[in-house]
Design a protein around this motif. Structure first.
Motif, PDB file in Angstrom:
ATOM      1  N   SER A 107       0.829  -1.208   0.000  1.00 36.88           N
ATOM      2  CA  SER A 107       0.000   0.000   0.000  1.00 36.88           C
ATOM      3  C   SER A 107       0.863   1.257   0.000  1.00 36.88           C
ATOM      4  N   LEU A 108       1.957   1.240   0.756  1.00 32.08           N
ATOM      5  CA  LEU A 108       2.851   2.400   0.784  1.00 32.08           C
ATOM      6  C   LEU A 108       3.506   2.642  -0.574  1.00 32.08           C
ATOM      7  N   VAL A 109       3.886   1.575  -1.262  1.00 33.07           N
ATOM      8  CA  VAL A 109       4.466   1.735  -2.601  1.00 33.07           C
ATOM      9  C   VAL A 109       3.424   2.341  -3.537  1.00 33.07           C
ATOM     10  N   PHE A 110       2.186   1.871  -3.444  1.00 32.64           N
ATOM     11  CA  PHE A 110       1.109   2.395  -4.274  1.00 32.64           C
ATOM     12  C   PHE A 110       0.877   3.881  -3.993  1.00 32.64           C
ATOM     13  N   VAL A 111       0.809   4.255  -2.724  1.00 37.01           N
ATOM     14  CA  VAL A 111       0.567   5.647  -2.341  1.00 37.01           C
ATOM     15  C   VAL A 111       1.762   6.521  -2.738  1.00 37.01           C
ATOM     16  N   ALA A 112       2.980   6.009  -2.544  1.00 33.35           N
ATOM     17  CA  ALA A 112       4.172   6.782  -2.925  1.00 33.35           C
ATOM     18  C   ALA A 112       4.191   7.041  -4.420  1.00 33.35           C
ATOM     19  N   ARG A 113       3.802   6.056  -5.214  1.00 34.40           N
ATOM     20  CA  ARG A 113       3.764   6.243  -6.666  1.00 34.40           C
ATOM     21  C   ARG A 113       2.731   7.306  -7.028  1.00 34.40           C
ATOM     22  N   MET A 114       1.564   7.244  -6.386  1.00 29.84           N
ATOM     23  CA  MET A 114       0.525   8.222  -6.658  1.00 29.84           C
ATOM     24  C   MET A 114       0.995   9.622  -6.257  1.00 29.84           C
ATOM     25  N   ALA A 115       1.641   9.739  -5.122  1.00 28.96           N
ATOM     26  CA  ALA A 115       2.136  11.040  -4.663  1.00 28.96           C
ATOM     27  C   ALA A 115       3.203  11.570  -5.615  1.00 28.96           C
ATOM     28  N   TYR A 116       4.078  10.708  -6.070  1.00 37.84           N
ATOM     29  CA  TYR A 116       5.115  11.113  -7.017  1.00 37.84           C
ATOM     30  C   TYR A 116       4.486  11.661  -8.292  1.00 37.84           C
ATOM     31  N   ARG A 117       3.487  10.943  -8.800  1.00 40.33           N
ATOM     32  CA  ARG A 117       2.825  11.401 -10.026  1.00 40.33           C
ATOM     33  C   ARG A 117       2.155  12.759  -9.801  1.00 40.33           C
ATOM     34  N   ARG A 133       5.746  19.025 -22.153  1.00 42.46           N
ATOM     35  CA  ARG A 133       6.701  18.317 -21.297  1.00 42.46           C
ATOM     36  C   ARG A 133       6.215  16.917 -20.976  1.00 42.46           C
ATOM     37  N   ALA A 134       5.563  16.274 -21.927  1.00 40.90           N
ATOM     38  CA  ALA A 134       5.020  14.929 -21.701  1.00 40.90           C
ATOM     39  C   ALA A 134       6.140  13.942 -21.395  1.00 40.90           C
ATOM     40  N   GLY A 135       7.352  14.183 -21.899  1.00 44.88           N
ATOM     41  CA  GLY A 135       8.483  13.295 -21.621  1.00 44.88           C
ATOM     42  C   GLY A 135       8.809  13.237 -20.144  1.00 44.88           C
ATOM     43  N   THR A 136       8.669  14.356 -19.450  1.00 45.18           N
ATOM     44  CA  THR A 136       8.921  14.390 -18.011  1.00 45.18           C
ATOM     45  C   THR A 136       7.917  13.521 -17.279  1.00 45.18           C
ATOM     46  N   ALA A 137       6.693  13.510 -17.768  1.00 42.86           N
ATOM     47  CA  ALA A 137       5.634  12.737 -17.120  1.00 42.86           C
ATOM     48  C   ALA A 137       5.779  11.247 -17.400  1.00 42.86           C
ATOM     49  N   ARG A 138       6.582  10.859 -18.389  1.00 46.09           N
ATOM     50  CA  ARG A 138       6.736   9.444 -18.744  1.00 46.09           C
ATOM     51  C   ARG A 138       8.084   8.910 -18.272  1.00 46.09           C
ATOM     52  N   SER A 139       8.430   9.193 -17.060  1.00 41.36           N
ATOM     53  CA  SER A 139       9.661   8.703 -16.467  1.00 41.36           C
ATOM     54  C   SER A 139       9.512   7.214 -16.138  1.00 41.36           C
ATOM     55  N   PRO A 140      10.593   6.436 -16.237  1.00 40.47           N
ATOM     56  CA  PRO A 140      10.519   5.011 -15.881  1.00 40.47           C
ATOM     57  C   PRO A 140      10.292   4.756 -14.386  1.00 40.47           C
ATOM     58  N   LEU A 141      10.633   5.718 -13.539  1.00 44.29           N
ATOM     59  CA  LEU A 141      10.539   5.511 -12.091  1.00 44.29           C
ATOM     60  C   LEU A 141       9.140   5.118 -11.617  1.00 44.29           C
ATOM     61  N   PRO A 142       8.063   5.809 -12.021  1.00 42.98           N
ATOM     62  CA  PRO A 142       6.746   5.378 -11.547  1.00 42.98           C
ATOM     63  C   PRO A 142       6.350   3.992 -12.059  1.00 42.98           C
ATOM     64  N   TYR A 143       6.844   3.626 -13.233  1.00 41.79           N
ATOM     65  CA  TYR A 143       6.541   2.296 -13.761  1.00 41.79           C
ATOM     66  C   TYR A 143       7.305   1.220 -12.994  1.00 41.79           C
ATOM     67  N   ALA A 144       8.500   1.572 -12.531  1.00 38.76           N
ATOM     68  CA  ALA A 144       9.260   0.630 -11.703  1.00 38.76           C
ATOM     69  C   ALA A 144       8.554   0.399 -10.372  1.00 38.76           C
ATOM     70  N   ALA A 145       7.804   1.394  -9.898  1.00 41.87           N
ATOM     71  CA  ALA A 145       7.033   1.229  -8.662  1.00 41.87           C
ATOM     72  C   ALA A 145       5.679   0.584  -8.936  1.00 41.87           C
ATOM     73  N   LEU A 146       5.141   0.795 -10.127  1.00 43.38           N
ATOM     74  CA  LEU A 146       3.840   0.214 -10.465  1.00 43.38           C
ATOM     75  C   LEU A 146       3.952  -1.282 -10.756  1.00 43.38           C
ATOM     76  N   GLY A 147       5.065  -1.699 -11.352  1.00 42.47           N
ATOM     77  CA  GLY A 147       5.266  -3.107 -11.696  1.00 42.47           C
ATOM     78  C   GLY A 147       5.094  -4.057 -10.524  1.00 42.47           C
TER      79      GLY A 147
END
Length: 171
Positions: A107-117, A133-147
């Motif tokens: 749950s914390l990983v999920f919330v942290a990803r949402m907060a980051y976004r 600036r759509a490239g900034t919004a498509r960083s790999p970091l949130p996907y690494a947390a979503l996976g």
């Protein structure tokens, strides 16, 4: 100003996100009735979401790699989570209780990803620069947390379906 950055929209979104997070956390740590159809639907639905994310129209190999790396972490966590899940048979049916620590962690990983976004996207929305600036919004970091979160839930839900079979035998 972008319409999504309007104060009215934010005022509506914050309580909805809060309620969503509350429900998810509660589901991850409290006793649940075993509902095979619902669990199967959730597991398959999460796998479909993973498949769609892996094949997004603007395929980016770094995002796919981050998502795959996250998924590689989520599956063993889910298998361990199913082992730690407590199952009980009652006159009302079979219930399961997820492991408290794994539930809170996911749950914390999920919330942290949402907060980051929110931290990354909100300033772009407010400045009206989301398209530029759509490239900034498509960083790999949130996907690494979503996976790990998505893979955990897919494997966990399907694992919970299989685990209580020994409880179903007549005693």
């Amino acid at each position: 100003m972008h319409p999504l950055a309007a104060p009215q929209t934010i005022a509506l979104m914050v309580p909805l996100l809060g309620w969503s997070v509350y429900r998810r956390v509660r589901r991850n740590i409290s006793r649940q009735p075993l509902q095979p159809r619902r669990l199967a639907f959730r597991g398959v639905f999460v796998l479909v979401i993973l498949g769609v994310l892996a094949c997004v129209p603007h395929f980016d190999p770094m995002i796919a790699l981050a998502l795959a790396a996250g998924c590689a972490v989520g599956a063993p966590l889910a298998v361990h989570g199913v082992r730690l899940t407590r199952f009980e048979r009652t006159p009302q049916g079979i219930f399961y209780t997820p492991n408290l620590y794994l539930g809170i962690g996911i749950s914390l990983v999920f919330v942290a990803r949402m907060a980051y976004r929110c931290v990354v996207l909100y300033p772009l929305l407010e400045a009206g620069q989301i398209a530029e600036r759509a490239g900034t919004a498509r960083s790999p970091l949130p996907y690494a947390a979503l996976g790990p979160v998505l893979r955990y839930f897919a494997v966990y839900y399907l694992g919970v379906l299989r685990a209580p079979r020994k409880l179903e035998a007549p005693a």
